[in-house]
Design a protein around this motif. Sequence first.
Motif, mmCIF file in Angstrom:
data_model
loop_
_atom_site.group_PDB
_atom_site.id
_atom_site.type_symbol
_atom_site.label_atom_id
_atom_site.label_comp_id
_atom_site.label_asym_id
_atom_site.label_seq_id
_atom_site.Cartn_x
_atom_site.Cartn_y
_atom_site.Cartn_z
ATOM 1 N N THR A 193 0.830 -1.211 0.000
ATOM 2 C CA THR A 193 0.000 0.000 0.000
ATOM 3 C C THR A 193 0.864 1.260 0.000
ATOM 4 N N LYS A 194 1.855 1.304 0.871
ATOM 5 C CA LYS A 194 2.736 2.479 0.925
ATOM 6 C C LYS A 194 3.551 2.598 -0.360
ATOM 7 N N LEU A 195 4.014 1.474 -0.886
ATOM 8 C CA LEU A 195 4.794 1.507 -2.123
ATOM 9 C C LEU A 195 3.980 2.112 -3.252
ATOM 10 N N LEU A 196 2.707 1.759 -3.341
ATOM 11 C CA LEU A 196 1.852 2.306 -4.391
ATOM 12 C C LEU A 196 1.518 3.772 -4.117
ATOM 13 N N ALA A 197 1.314 4.100 -2.860
ATOM 14 C CA ALA A 197 1.033 5.496 -2.520
ATOM 15 C C ALA A 197 2.194 6.402 -2.914
ATOM 16 N N ASP A 198 3.423 5.903 -2.777
ATOM 17 C CA ASP A 198 4.611 6.688 -3.098
ATOM 18 C C ASP A 198 4.931 6.697 -4.591
ATOM 19 N N ASN A 199 4.612 5.613 -5.290
ATOM 20 C CA ASN A 199 5.068 5.466 -6.674
ATOM 21 C C ASN A 199 3.952 5.339 -7.712
ATOM 22 N N ALA A 200 2.720 5.100 -7.253
ATOM 23 C CA ALA A 200 1.612 4.974 -8.208
ATOM 24 C C ALA A 200 0.339 5.574 -7.606
ATOM 25 N N PRO A 201 0.392 6.825 -7.157
ATOM 26 C CA PRO A 201 -0.758 7.412 -6.457
ATOM 27 C C PRO A 201 -2.015 7.505 -7.315
ATOM 28 N N LYS A 202 -1.857 7.622 -8.636
ATOM 29 C CA LYS A 202 -3.031 7.734 -9.501
ATOM 30 C C LYS A 202 -3.787 6.412 -9.626
ATOM 31 N N ALA A 203 -3.156 5.320 -9.174
ATOM 32 C CA ALA A 203 -3.812 4.015 -9.224
ATOM 33 C C ALA A 203 -4.726 3.807 -8.026
ATOM 34 N N MET A 204 -4.682 4.734 -7.075
ATOM 35 C CA MET A 204 -5.482 4.645 -5.853
ATOM 36 C C MET A 204 -6.427 5.842 -5.777
ATOM 37 N N LYS A 205 -7.661 5.597 -5.421
ATOM 38 C CA LYS A 205 -8.574 6.721 -5.232
ATOM 39 C C LYS A 205 -9.586 6.393 -4.142
ATOM 40 N N GLU A 206 -9.898 7.409 -3.343
ATOM 41 C CA GLU A 206 -10.888 7.241 -2.290
ATOM 42 C C GLU A 206 -12.286 7.359 -2.876
ATOM 43 N N GLN A 207 -13.171 6.479 -2.404
ATOM 44 C CA GLN A 207 -14.546 6.470 -2.872
ATOM 45 C C GLN A 207 -15.488 6.429 -1.687
ATOM 46 N N LYS A 208 -16.674 6.967 -1.858
ATOM 47 C CA LYS A 208 -17.700 6.845 -0.846
ATOM 48 C C LYS A 208 -18.320 5.457 -0.918
ATOM 49 N N PRO A 235 -12.948 6.081 4.217
ATOM 50 C CA PRO A 235 -13.444 5.904 2.849
ATOM 51 C C PRO A 235 -12.943 4.605 2.237
ATOM 52 N N VAL A 236 -13.688 4.102 1.286
ATOM 53 C CA VAL A 236 -13.253 2.924 0.543
ATOM 54 C C VAL A 236 -12.086 3.326 -0.349
ATOM 55 N N MET A 237 -11.050 2.498 -0.388
ATOM 56 C CA MET A 237 -9.905 2.761 -1.261
ATOM 57 C C MET A 237 -9.988 1.825 -2.460
ATOM 58 N N GLU A 238 -10.065 2.400 -3.644
ATOM 59 C CA GLU A 238 -10.194 1.607 -4.869
ATOM 60 C C GLU A 238 -8.877 1.603 -5.644
ATOM 61 N N PHE A 239 -8.463 0.409 -6.057
ATOM 62 C CA PHE A 239 -7.245 0.223 -6.839
ATOM 63 C C PHE A 239 -7.610 -0.358 -8.198
ATOM 64 N N GLN A 240 -6.966 0.110 -9.240
ATOM 65 C CA GLN A 240 -7.117 -0.449 -10.583
ATOM 66 C C GLN A 240 -5.784 -1.060 -10.982
ATOM 67 N N VAL A 241 -5.764 -2.377 -11.217
ATOM 68 C CA VAL A 241 -4.485 -3.032 -11.486
ATOM 69 C C VAL A 241 -3.848 -2.510 -12.774
ATOM 70 N N ALA A 242 -4.662 -2.177 -13.772
ATOM 71 C CA ALA A 242 -4.111 -1.644 -15.018
ATOM 72 C C ALA A 242 -3.390 -0.321 -14.767
ATOM 73 N N LYS A 243 -3.961 0.490 -13.898
ATOM 74 C CA LYS A 243 -3.351 1.779 -13.568
ATOM 75 C C LYS A 243 -2.092 1.580 -12.735
ATOM 76 N N VAL A 244 -2.107 0.568 -11.869
ATOM 77 C CA VAL A 244 -0.920 0.252 -11.081
ATOM 78 C C VAL A 244 0.250 -0.072 -12.003
ATOM 79 N N LEU A 245 0.006 -0.932 -12.991
ATOM 80 C CA LEU A 245 1.064 -1.319 -13.920
ATOM 81 C C LEU A 245 1.546 -0.122 -14.734
#
Length: 314
Positions: A7-22, A190-200
Motif C-alpha cells: 500500500t505504501k509503495l503504491l502510494a509513493d510510486n503509483a498514487p493515480k492508481a489509488m482513489k478514495e470512494q464513498k 473511505p473505501v480505497m479503490e485500486f485499478q491493477v491496469a493503472k498500477v502497472l
Amino acid sequence: MGIKGLTKLLADNAPKAMKEQKFESYFGRKIAIDASMSIYQFLIVVGRSGTEMLTNEAGEVTSHLQGMFTRTIRLLESGLKPLYVFDGKPPDLKRQELAKRYSKRADATTDLQEAMETGNKDDIEKFIAMVLHLYFQFLYYKRGIITWLYEVNFYLFQVYAVASEDMDSLTFGAPTFLRHLMDPSSRKIPVMEFQVAKVLEELNLNMDQFVDLCILCGCDYCDSIRGIGGQTALKLIRQHGSIESILENINKERYQIPDDWPYQEARQLFKEPLVFTDEEQLDIKWTAPDEEGLITFLVNENGFNSDRVTKVCY
C-alpha cells in the motif's frame, strides 16, 4: 499478510492508481467479498478496542456474526450486491507459512498473559491483536477456507470488484480491488479503490514484473530476501526485469537470499491460482432472505434479537 508494504509503495510510486470512494458510490454493483478476512476483521476490531467478545449461551464467540450481520445490512441498504467467497484447502506453500504462525501464536499468548499481569494497556492491545490474527489464520488452515477471490470471479460471477484487506488481490490480477469496504461504519474510513491496469501503468511494469515485485516485497508463500524492502525491490525489478536476472546480478554479501527459496512456486500460484472454473455448475442469484434460516441460526442458536432479525427480512 498479503504483500508487505505494498500500500505504501503504491502510494509513493503509483498514487493515480489509488482513489478514495464513498461507500454509497457502489450502488447497484456486484462485489466479491473476502468472507474469511471480513470475519477476522470484526474479531480483531473487538480485540483492539478492548470490548468484551459477544458469545451465545454455549460460550461460542458471535462478535463476527454481529459484525457480518450489521455490515451486510448496510451493504444491501446501499444497493450493493455482496457475493461472499470462501474456498478449499490452502496450497502447500501456504501450509508451511501457517505452521509457522501457529508456533508464533503460542509465544504471543504467553506475552499477552504477561502484559495482562503487568497491566500495560498498549502491550495488551498489541498482543490481543496478534493472538487473534494468528489464531484466525490457523483456523483457515484447519478448516480449509483460505479465500481465492481473484480474476476468475470477474469472468464467472461478473462482479465489479473484489473487496478484501489483503493486497495480494492485485497480485492475483483482480482488475478492480477495494479496501475498507467492510470496515465498521463508525470508523468513517473511505473505501480505497485500486485499478491493477493503472498500477502497472504508473509503475511502468508488466504483470509478470509486478508479480515478481510483490514476491520480493514479501508474500504469504515464501520468505523475502533480507535487506530488500519495497523501494529497493521496485528499483531492482525496473533495472533487471525479473527475479532470475536480479539473482544473477545481486550482491550476495549484502543481500541474504533464503536457502531453497521457492519464489518460482509462489509466482506460479499468483499466475495460475487453484480456482473453481466449472462455469456450467454456477448458478449465482441474489434472492430474498431465508427468514426461517436466519431466525434459526441467529436468534435460536446465537441469541440475536428476534425483532431485529425479522425486520431485516422485509
